[in-house]
Scaffold this active site. Sequence first.
Site, short mmCIF file in Angstrom:
data_model
loop_
_atom_site.label_atom_id
_atom_site.label_comp_id
_atom_site.label_asym_id
_atom_site.label_seq_id
_atom_site.Cartn_x
_atom_site.Cartn_y
_atom_site.Cartn_z
CG ASP A 65 -8.41 -4.36 -2.79
OD1 ASP A 65 -7.65 -3.43 -3.09
OD2 ASP A 65 -9.65 -4.24 -2.72
CG HIS A 123 -2.07 0.90 1.14
ND1 HIS A 123 -2.01 2.25 1.36
CD2 HIS A 123 -3.34 0.62 0.78
CE1 HIS A 123 -3.21 2.78 1.15
NE2 HIS A 123 -4.04 1.82 0.81
C1 SDX Z 1 -6.30 -0.02 -2.87
O1 SDX Z 1 -4.53 4.53 -2.03
C2 SDX Z 1 -5.49 3.88 -1.36
O2 SDX Z 1 -5.90 4.26 -0.30
C3 SDX Z 1 -6.08 2.66 -2.08
C4 SDX Z 1 -7.06 1.81 -1.31
C5 SDX Z 1 -8.35 2.55 -1.04
O3 SDX Z 1 -9.06 2.18 -0.09
O4 SDX Z 1 -8.70 3.47 -1.85
O5 SDX Z 1 -6.48 1.39 -0.09
C6 SDX Z 1 -7.45 0.57 -2.11
O6 SDX Z 1 -6.11 0.33 -4.00
C7 SDX Z 1 -5.37 -0.98 -2.16
C8 SDX Z 1 -4.16 -1.45 -3.06
C9 SDX Z 1 -4.64 -2.54 -4.01
N1 SDX Z 1 -3.60 -2.89 -4.97
C10 SDX Z 1 -2.93 -4.07 -4.90
O7 SDX Z 1 -3.08 -4.89 -3.99
C11 SDX Z 1 -1.97 -4.33 -6.07
C12 SDX Z 1 -0.64 -4.90 -5.53
N2 SDX Z 1 0.03 -3.83 -4.79
C13 SDX Z 1 0.95 -3.01 -5.53
O8 SDX Z 1 0.92 -2.94 -6.88
C14 SDX Z 1 1.46 -1.81 -4.75
O9 SDX Z 1 1.78 -2.23 -3.49
C15 SDX Z 1 0.56 -0.59 -4.67
C16 SDX Z 1 0.08 -0.17 -6.01
C17 SDX Z 1 -0.61 -0.86 -3.79
C18 SDX Z 1 1.38 0.55 -4.04
O10 SDX Z 1 2.37 0.86 -4.95
P1 SDX Z 1 3.54 1.92 -4.58
O11 SDX Z 1 3.24 2.65 -3.33
O12 SDX Z 1 3.82 2.73 -5.81
O13 SDX Z 1 4.74 1.00 -4.23
P2 SDX Z 1 5.84 0.54 -5.27
O14 SDX Z 1 5.20 -0.02 -6.50
O15 SDX Z 1 6.80 1.68 -5.43
O16 SDX Z 1 6.52 -0.66 -4.46
C19 SDX Z 1 7.59 -0.44 -3.54
C20 SDX Z 1 8.41 -1.72 -3.60
C21 SDX Z 1 8.84 -2.09 -5.03
O17 SDX Z 1 10.02 -2.87 -4.92
P3 SDX Z 1 11.48 -2.10 -5.13
O18 SDX Z 1 11.39 -1.37 -6.45
O19 SDX Z 1 11.60 -1.16 -3.94
O20 SDX Z 1 12.49 -3.23 -5.11
O21 SDX Z 1 7.61 -2.82 -3.14
C22 SDX Z 1 7.42 -3.75 -4.21
C23 SDX Z 1 7.73 -3.01 -5.50
O22 SDX Z 1 8.21 -3.92 -6.49
N3 SDX Z 1 6.01 -4.17 -4.15
C24 SDX Z 1 5.58 -5.41 -4.33
C25 SDX Z 1 4.18 -5.34 -4.14
N4 SDX Z 1 3.82 -4.09 -3.87
C26 SDX Z 1 4.96 -3.35 -3.88
N5 SDX Z 1 6.22 -6.56 -4.61
C27 SDX Z 1 5.45 -7.66 -4.72
N6 SDX Z 1 4.12 -7.70 -4.57
C28 SDX Z 1 3.44 -6.55 -4.27
N7 SDX Z 1 2.12 -6.57 -4.11
#
Ligand code: SDX
Length: 431
Positions: free
Chosen positions: A366, A309
Site C-alpha cells: 500500500d 506486515h
Molecule cells: C495489507 O495480511 C495481508 O496479506 C495484507 C495485505 C494483502 O495483500 O492482503 O498484504 C494488504 O493489509 C498490507 C498492510 C497495510 N496496513 C498498513 O500499512 C497499516 C500500518 N501497518 C501496521 O498497522 C501493521 O504493520 C500491520 C497491521 C500491517 C501488521 O500488524 P502486526 O503484524 O499485528 O504487527 P504489530 O502491530 O504487532 O507491530 C509489531 C511492532 C509493534 O511495536 P512493538 O509493540 O513491538 O514495540 O511494530 C510496530 C508496532 O507498534 N509497528 C509499527 C508499524 N507497524 C508495526 N510502528 C510504526 N509504524 C507502523 N506502520
Amino acid sequence: MSDSKIVKLLDESSNRSSELPLISGTLGPACIDIGTLYKDTGHFTYDPGYGSTASTKSAITYIDGDQGVLLYRGYPIEQLAEKSNFLEVSYLLLNGELPNKTQFEGFEHEITHHTMMHEAQKNFFQGFHHDAHPMAMLAAAVASLSAFYHDDLDVENPADRKMAAIRLIAKMPTIAAACFRYSIGWPVRYPRNNLEYVTRFLHMMFEVPSEPLTLNPVAAKALDLLFILHADHEQNASTSTVRLVGSTGANPYASIAAGITALWGPAHGGANEAVLKQLEEIGTPDNVEKAVLRAKDKNDSFRLMGFGHRVYKNFDPRAKIIREMCHKVLAELGVNDPLLEVAMKLEEAALKDDYFVERKLYPNVDFYSGIIYKALGIPTEMFTVMFAIARTSGWIAHWIEQHETPGSRIGRPRQIYTGADVRDYTPTAKR
Ligand code: SDX
C-alpha cells in the site's frame, strides 16, 4: 503432504498427553494438527491474531515472509507482473493453471458478457448521499447482487459457483465505476464490450457524454499491473473473512461483500488511502524526520501507513515492483508528484532507523500504490475500491476452493472467558 511425524505434548498439571500429527505442505513451515488437543487434554490453544495459526490448507497462493516470496499457483509474482495480465491471472487463481489461447478467449468472452448491472440496481445508488464513501456503496451494492441473481445460488453446485465467479469478476468494475460516478454527480456509463477489461473500466470511470475520452495506454497497462499485484495474498484478513462467512453456506455475493468490508480497514486495504492522506499531511521531505519520530513514539497512535506486515519481515515483493512502476508511469504520463519524493525520503529514513530495522518493518503493497492511482486520476477515496476490484479474483477463488474441499466445516473459534463467574439474578431494589 507428509503426515508421518508426531509432536508429543504432555500436560504435567493434569498428566494428560496428546500425540499431534505434524502436517507439511508443498512449501513452507510444517503445522501441528491440534484437532484432537481439546479432547486429549481439555485445553484450547490461544493465538488471538492468528500469528502462529494455519486456518486451512490452500493451493492458491504461497508467501515466504522472510524471503519476500509471493507465488500465485506456483508462479512468482515478478514473472506474472512482467508477462501476464489481470484476466489471465484471475483465470490462473480460479483454475490452478495458466489458460491456453482458447481457454483465455472463452474466459474473456464470459467476463465481457456479464459486465452489466441489473438496470434496477442503478436505483440503489440514488439511496446514498452524494458524499457516501465509495467502499460503503461498493459493499452494499455487491451484497445486493444476491437479490438480483438468486436463481443460481446453490453453493453446492459447481456450475453456480463458477457463474458467481464470472459475474463478480465481471461486474465489480461496473459497480465500482458507478460508485465513483454517483459521488461526483456524473451519469453511470455502460460497459463497452469492444474494450479489454481494464480499459473498459477506465472508460466507465472517466468517459463523459459530452466528449470522447482519449486514454493514454500507459494508464491501462499500469492499472492492469496493479490489479495483478493485488489479486490474492493467502489468508489475509479479508480473505479469511470471505472463507469464514462462506463456511456458513452464505451465498458468494454476501461472502464477497463481507470481504469488502474487512478490506476497508486502515490496517488492511484501507491503508492505501491512509498512506496518501499521510503523505499529504507530511507535505515535504523536511517533515519526514518528525513523522518517523512520531511513528516510534509509543504514546502516539501515529503509525507509518503502508509500512509493516504480519507476514513479510523483508521487502514486500509487490512494493518493490510498484516503487519501480511509480517512476516509470509518472514519467510516461508526464506527472510530477512531489509526494513521490516525500515517500522515497520516508522509506529511506525508516529503513535506516533501528526502530524499523529491529521490527523488520518495510514498505508494503500500500505504500506506493496510491501515488500511481493519483497519477491515473483516481481519487483517494477510490483507492481501496481499486484493491477490492483486484482482490475479488482471489476472494472468489478461495471461496470456491473451500467449497470444493471435502469435509469443510463451519468456522467456529473458541475463547478464553474473562467475564464474571456464575452468579444469581438480583432484583432492582437490591442493586
Ligand atoms: C495489507 O495480511 C495481508 O496479506 C495484507 C495485505 C494483502 O495483500 O492482503 O498484504 C494488504 O493489509 C498490507 C498492510 C497495510 N496496513 C498498513 O500499512 C497499516 C500500518 N501497518 C501496521 O498497522 C501493521 O504493520 C500491520 C497491521 C500491517 C501488521 O500488524 P502486526 O503484524 O499485528 O504487527 P504489530 O502491530 O504487532 O507491530 C509489531 C511492532 C509493534 O511495536 P512493538 O509493540 O513491538 O514495540 O511494530 C510496530 C508496532 O507498534 N509497528 C509499527 C508499524 N507497524 C508495526 N510502528 C510504526 N509504524 C507502523 N506502520
